[in-house]
Design a protein around this motif. Sequence first.
Motif, mmCIF file in Angstrom:
data_model
loop_
_atom_site.group_PDB
_atom_site.id
_atom_site.type_symbol
_atom_site.label_atom_id
_atom_site.label_comp_id
_atom_site.label_asym_id
_atom_site.label_seq_id
_atom_site.Cartn_x
_atom_site.Cartn_y
_atom_site.Cartn_z
ATOM 1 N N GLN A 125 0.830 -1.214 0.000
ATOM 2 C CA GLN A 125 0.000 0.000 0.000
ATOM 3 C C GLN A 125 0.861 1.259 0.000
ATOM 4 O O GLN A 125 0.607 2.203 -0.752
ATOM 5 C CB GLN A 125 -0.899 0.026 1.234
ATOM 6 C CG GLN A 125 -2.076 -0.921 1.239
ATOM 7 C CD GLN A 125 -2.875 -0.764 2.519
ATOM 8 O OE1 GLN A 125 -2.315 -0.759 3.625
ATOM 9 N NE2 GLN A 125 -4.176 -0.635 2.395
ATOM 10 N N VAL A 126 1.860 1.277 0.862
ATOM 11 C CA VAL A 126 2.698 2.466 1.026
ATOM 12 C C VAL A 126 3.423 2.802 -0.276
ATOM 13 O O VAL A 126 3.513 3.969 -0.675
ATOM 14 C CB VAL A 126 3.706 2.262 2.174
ATOM 15 C CG1 VAL A 126 4.748 3.383 2.177
ATOM 16 C CG2 VAL A 126 2.984 2.225 3.510
ATOM 17 N N VAL A 127 3.947 1.790 -0.955
ATOM 18 C CA VAL A 127 4.673 2.035 -2.207
ATOM 19 C C VAL A 127 3.731 2.581 -3.275
ATOM 20 O O VAL A 127 4.080 3.517 -4.013
ATOM 21 C CB VAL A 127 5.368 0.748 -2.694
ATOM 22 C CG1 VAL A 127 6.005 0.976 -4.059
ATOM 23 C CG2 VAL A 127 6.424 0.304 -1.700
ATOM 24 N N ILE A 128 2.521 2.015 -3.360
ATOM 25 C CA ILE A 128 1.547 2.538 -4.323
ATOM 26 C C ILE A 128 1.206 3.984 -3.994
ATOM 27 O O ILE A 128 1.149 4.850 -4.880
ATOM 28 C CB ILE A 128 0.270 1.675 -4.328
ATOM 29 C CG1 ILE A 128 0.562 0.297 -4.912
ATOM 30 C CG2 ILE A 128 -0.830 2.356 -5.161
ATOM 31 C CD1 ILE A 128 -0.631 -0.629 -4.931
ATOM 32 N N TYR A 129 0.983 4.277 -2.725
ATOM 33 C CA TYR A 129 0.646 5.642 -2.303
ATOM 34 C C TYR A 129 1.790 6.602 -2.637
ATOM 35 O O TYR A 129 1.569 7.696 -3.159
ATOM 36 C CB TYR A 129 0.364 5.653 -0.804
ATOM 37 C CG TYR A 129 -0.102 6.984 -0.280
ATOM 38 C CD1 TYR A 129 -1.425 7.386 -0.432
ATOM 39 C CD2 TYR A 129 0.776 7.841 0.375
ATOM 40 C CE1 TYR A 129 -1.851 8.610 0.049
ATOM 41 C CE2 TYR A 129 0.354 9.067 0.855
ATOM 42 C CZ TYR A 129 -0.966 9.445 0.688
ATOM 43 O OH TYR A 129 -1.381 10.665 1.166
ATOM 44 N N TYR A 130 3.011 6.191 -2.340
ATOM 45 C CA TYR A 130 4.192 7.010 -2.618
ATOM 46 C C TYR A 130 4.296 7.317 -4.116
ATOM 47 O O TYR A 130 4.545 8.456 -4.519
ATOM 48 C CB TYR A 130 5.432 6.273 -2.126
ATOM 49 C CG TYR A 130 6.731 7.014 -2.337
ATOM 50 C CD1 TYR A 130 7.120 8.019 -1.453
ATOM 51 C CD2 TYR A 130 7.581 6.701 -3.395
ATOM 52 C CE1 TYR A 130 8.321 8.695 -1.630
ATOM 53 C CE2 TYR A 130 8.776 7.369 -3.583
ATOM 54 C CZ TYR A 130 9.136 8.377 -2.700
ATOM 55 O OH TYR A 130 10.317 9.049 -2.880
ATOM 56 N N ASN A 131 4.097 6.295 -4.938
ATOM 57 C CA ASN A 131 4.157 6.500 -6.390
ATOM 58 C C ASN A 131 3.069 7.458 -6.868
ATOM 59 O O ASN A 131 3.299 8.298 -7.752
ATOM 60 C CB ASN A 131 4.024 5.162 -7.116
ATOM 61 C CG ASN A 131 5.305 4.349 -7.087
ATOM 62 O OD1 ASN A 131 6.388 4.908 -6.955
ATOM 63 N ND2 ASN A 131 5.188 3.037 -7.197
ATOM 64 N N ILE A 146 1.610 9.870 -5.134
ATOM 65 C CA ILE A 146 1.912 11.229 -4.674
ATOM 66 C C ILE A 146 2.966 11.886 -5.565
ATOM 67 O O ILE A 146 2.886 13.082 -5.878
ATOM 68 C CB ILE A 146 2.384 11.214 -3.207
ATOM 69 C CG1 ILE A 146 1.255 10.749 -2.283
ATOM 70 C CG2 ILE A 146 2.866 12.601 -2.781
ATOM 71 C CD1 ILE A 146 0.001 11.585 -2.355
ATOM 72 N N LEU A 147 3.954 11.096 -5.989
ATOM 73 C CA LEU A 147 5.040 11.644 -6.812
ATOM 74 C C LEU A 147 4.711 11.661 -8.301
ATOM 75 O O LEU A 147 5.491 12.159 -9.102
ATOM 76 C CB LEU A 147 6.321 10.836 -6.589
ATOM 77 C CG LEU A 147 6.959 10.925 -5.201
ATOM 78 C CD1 LEU A 147 8.289 10.195 -5.191
ATOM 79 C CD2 LEU A 147 7.163 12.378 -4.774
ATOM 80 N N GLY A 148 3.554 11.098 -8.659
ATOM 81 C CA GLY A 148 3.181 11.056 -10.063
ATOM 82 C C GLY A 148 3.869 9.956 -10.837
ATOM 83 O O GLY A 148 3.904 9.992 -12.079
ATOM 84 N N ASN A 149 4.435 8.966 -10.127
ATOM 85 C CA ASN A 149 5.067 7.831 -10.798
ATOM 86 C C ASN A 149 4.018 6.790 -11.181
ATOM 87 O O ASN A 149 2.848 6.889 -10.785
ATOM 88 C CB ASN A 149 6.112 7.184 -9.879
ATOM 89 C CG ASN A 149 7.222 8.142 -9.497
ATOM 90 O OD1 ASN A 149 7.526 9.063 -10.249
ATOM 91 N ND2 ASN A 149 7.816 7.925 -8.340
ATOM 92 N N ASN A 150 4.434 5.795 -11.899
ATOM 93 C CA ASN A 150 3.555 4.680 -12.231
ATOM 94 C C ASN A 150 3.238 3.915 -10.946
ATOM 95 O O ASN A 150 4.148 3.354 -10.321
ATOM 96 C CB ASN A 150 4.228 3.748 -13.240
ATOM 97 C CG ASN A 150 3.336 2.596 -13.655
ATOM 98 O OD1 ASN A 150 2.220 2.436 -13.171
ATOM 99 N ND2 ASN A 150 3.836 1.765 -14.555
ATOM 100 N N PRO A 151 1.960 3.875 -10.515
ATOM 101 C CA PRO A 151 1.621 3.196 -9.258
ATOM 102 C C PRO A 151 1.999 1.722 -9.249
ATOM 103 O O PRO A 151 2.192 1.141 -8.175
ATOM 104 C CB PRO A 151 0.100 3.361 -9.163
ATOM 105 C CG PRO A 151 -0.217 4.523 -10.042
ATOM 106 C CD PRO A 151 0.791 4.474 -11.149
#
Length: 254
Positions: free
Chosen positions: A232-238, A240-245
């Motif tokens: 979950q955290v990695v998806i959320y981080y991506n 927020i930064l506009g990266n590929n979730p």
Amino acid sequence: MRSCGLYTLPDRRTFDRRFKVMPVQNIIGIMGRRFVSEKIADSTITSIDSSMIRAKNGHVWHRKHMISGHLPRSGIDTDAKWGFSGTRGWIFGYKLHMTCSTGKLIVPLSAGITTANIQDNQEYQNLVEYLPDMRYIVADKGYDDHELYEYTRQRGARLVCPVRRYRHTRGERLELILFYKSKKGRKIHHSRSVSIEPLFGSIKETFGISTSPVSGYNNVSSYLLMCVFVYQVVIYYNCILGNNPRSIRLMLGN
């Protein structure tokens, strides 16, 4: 250490004790609600299911030995239980139960761990209680249970799953069957096969947890749920930064 204001690291056994009692299931639920409240994920149609996790080392404890209390070898996880999977047969171990969003972004919304012998419908309410803003919950035939239909209705949503029809099926159950077989019902239920099923595969592959790396219910529960939370955290981080979730493994260095 600096982030936590520590000058020394706690002893390893301190970490072990805390690890077993961390309320990770609640944390996952809170994170799931955050995805929805920030409109990162849509919980209107939520999918629910479970997946088997083999006990550590693949060592099994046969039923006849369980009954007699005899351990034929060391290294057997005595907390694990036997459960049946329609695709994998009999598994000695645990179950990861989970709900997830559907649609554009698929992310875990709630999760729980049981031994492999626990039926899916028994964990339903524990998972659904965390879910916000849902209208439909899609599931397989293992959730075809009158109490679950009623509980979901009280939450202002509708449980959509394959419903067995009997010769004298009437009333409310017949309405459930007709909705499931309708064009709308089929479309809603189809979201299950493209959401929760691939998600289990992704989490297992990312963290290598088709077989549990630890033994004992408390350790297994904390470890597997922590994997879901990190996911979950990695998806959320991506997001927020506009990266590929979906860049999960890349972010974790796999």
